[in-house]
Write an enzyme that holds these catalytic residues in place. Sequence first.
Site, PDB file in Angstrom:
ATOM      1  N   PHE A  85      58.023 -51.389 -12.885  1.00 12.50           N
ATOM      2  CA  PHE A  85      56.960 -51.265 -13.877  1.00 12.50           C
ATOM      3  C   PHE A  85      57.150 -49.974 -14.670  1.00 12.50           C
ATOM      4  O   PHE A  85      57.189 -48.881 -14.103  1.00 12.50           O
ATOM      5  CB  PHE A  85      55.592 -51.303 -13.198  1.00 12.50           C
ATOM      6  N   LYS A  86      57.263 -50.124 -15.984  1.00 13.16           N
ATOM      7  CA  LYS A  86      57.488 -49.001 -16.880  1.00 13.16           C
ATOM      8  C   LYS A  86      56.138 -48.447 -17.328  1.00 13.16           C
ATOM      9  O   LYS A  86      55.292 -49.185 -17.837  1.00 13.16           O
ATOM     10  CB  LYS A  86      58.321 -49.441 -18.078  1.00 13.16           C
ATOM     11  N   ILE A  87      55.958 -47.146 -17.150  1.00  9.20           N
ATOM     12  CA  ILE A  87      54.699 -46.489 -17.498  1.00  9.20           C
ATOM     13  C   ILE A  87      54.999 -45.317 -18.418  1.00  9.20           C
ATOM     14  O   ILE A  87      55.775 -44.419 -18.050  1.00  9.20           O
ATOM     15  CB  ILE A  87      53.977 -45.974 -16.237  1.00  9.20           C
TER      16      ILE A  87
END
Length: 336
Positions: A85-87
């Site tokens: 998951f890219k944040i």
Amino acid sequence: MELYLDSANLKEIEEGFKLGFLNGLTTTPTFMQKEGITDIDGTIVKLSKIVPILQIEALGNTAEEVLAEAERQIKLGLDPKKTVFKIPVSLEGVRACKMLRDKGLLVNVHLVYTLQQAYMAMQAGATYVCPLVGRLQDQGHDALALVEQCVDAVEIYGYDTKIMFSSVRTVEHVRNAINIGVHTITVPLKILKQLTENNFTTVGTDQFIMDTRLMMVKVKEAINGVNPVVSEDTNITDAIIKLTEYNFGAITVVKKDGSIKGVFTDGSLRKLLGEKGRDILTKKLSDLEYREPITIDGNVLLNEANNLFKKTNVDTIVVTDNGKPVGMLDIQDLKS
């Protein structure tokens, strides 16, 4: 160094992963919007079945919203061990990173432009930290120095984080990443396809292919199947028509018994017109004088033909079988 493809184009993704050794795919909402994708969830699920590791965006204004979005995406059927998951980095972003990591989920803290941002992401346990090299360089910053500092921080402090080199614009960026020692790089397909290219390699490969062809292929296998032959009784006007029909720069002129009398070429025609004018068009091919034609047996290897081309300095050789013409070999046929 892990190698990721950076794309949302399905054709590019399918082409890239045919290589068989890419570690995964990074994609963004911006990529998807440019591709005209409207079913984001459906696309994510589809991509997750194509690639080994899928890195996708988890957005939210608060850490709790980011966590909720990641959990919602997992429920679509994504494998948590194969989904990152890219944040975007922020105070809430790194808090979300810690919350996701505590649940065993993989996180890429990206849109990193400073060492301080990278440090906060590492401290929060980010699986990946992603500086954007191309964008930083566009703003006049020393992006490579930042990436190197991030790698050093991981090694000095022992963080369990991989530095991902992103926003790749050139082949040189990939070389920079290798030299710096980053752990991961994500590359557009256009750049990926250039990584094995080099003019000297191409020249060398072409030479190997040609030399192998010369040693393995017979002359009769190299001719194109067209046998431009006309009788010596043919008048020159009809011979010109035959040259056009054969789409060849030369035709073999044969005697009544089928043996070779000579070769008539477009060069021969120009010379005759220059010396004797249009009246030559009423003549027959039998009225002309010919040099001894250069011939080669169709059963010999192209290597022998290559030596003959060099020795005689001609561009076309008549190919024979038992003394009868069966075609013509052009010097370019040695390469094709």
